[in-house]
Design a protein around this motif. Sequence first.
Motif: not given
Length: 284
Positions: A60-67, A205-216, A275-282
Motif C-alpha cells: 500500500f504505497p499510499e499508506l507508507a507513512e502509516y504502515v 483480543g486487542m493490541l496497540k502498536l506505537e510508532t516504530g513497533d513491529t508485529l511478527l 515456512i511463512t512469516l508476515l510482519s507489520l510495522q507502525r
Amino acid sequence: MYIYCVNLEDLSHTIEKAIEQVRYIRESQQEHSQLESIRNDLAIAGEIQQTILPRLFPPFPELAEYVDIYASMTPARDVGGDFYDFFRIDDENIGLVIADVSGKGVPAALFMAVSRTLLRATALRGVPSSECLTYANKLLCKESLDSMFVTVFYGIYNYKTGIMDYTNAGHNPPYILRQNHHIETLPLTPNFIVGVFDDISFENGMLKLETGDTLLMYTDGVTEAFNEEREQFSENRLQNALKTLPENPQTKDVVTEILRQVKNFSGNYPQSDDITLLSLQRTE
C-alpha cells in the motif's frame, strides 16, 4: 558335417524372458513419462499458488507513512498449506491473515485456497475479527475433507490509531518488537482451530502498536525447523534471533533475517514444513 540340436523348450523360455523385458522397459518408460507429467503439473500448481499470495511490496504505497508490511512463504514441497494475506477493508483498516492448513501436498494446497477465499470474502464485509472467524469456520466445516483443519491468526489493523482487533484460532502467538527493543509475546485467546466444529464461537483480543513497533506473525515451520542433529529451531532461538535485530528494523529486514537464521540452523537437513512469516510495522 555338424548337426545342431535346438532345445525348443529353452528357446521358448528365452523368448518369453525377452518379451517380459521389453514389456517392463515399455511400462517403465510410460511410468517415467507419467511421473514427469505429474512433476510438471505440481510445479505449475506451485507457481499458481504463489501468484495468489500478495507479492508486491510495499503493498500500500499510499499508506507508507502509516504502515510497512512484508511477508514470505517457502513451501516444503511443490505446493504448500501455509498462506498469508492482507487487504484494505475500508479507509482506516487493513486485514491481515496468516494460516497453516493441516497436512501436506495437494490436499493441503486445495484446502488452503478454499480457506483463503472464504476468509478474505468474509473479512471484506468489515465484521469484527471474531465474527469473521466464527462465520468462516461454519463454511469451512462444510468443505473440510479427511478431517482437515486450519490454524488462523486474523487481525484488523487501524493504521491511524495503531489498534488491532485480532482473533487467534489455534495459531502460533505473534511477537511484538517494541521500539525500545523489548520483545513481547501476544497473549493467547481461548479459541479452537478452524474447520472442525461448526457450532463454536471465537473470542477476540486487542493490541496497540506505537510508532516504530513491529508485529511478527509466523507458522510453526519456523520454530519446528530441524537441523542435522534433529534439534528444532524452537521458540527460544526465534526470540534470540529477534534480539539480534538492529534497532528500528524494517519489516523486510525482520523477515529476511529470521529466514537466514533458520536456513543457517537447518544446514543441509531437508525442509519438512512450510515456512511463512508476515510482519507489520507502525511507521507513524
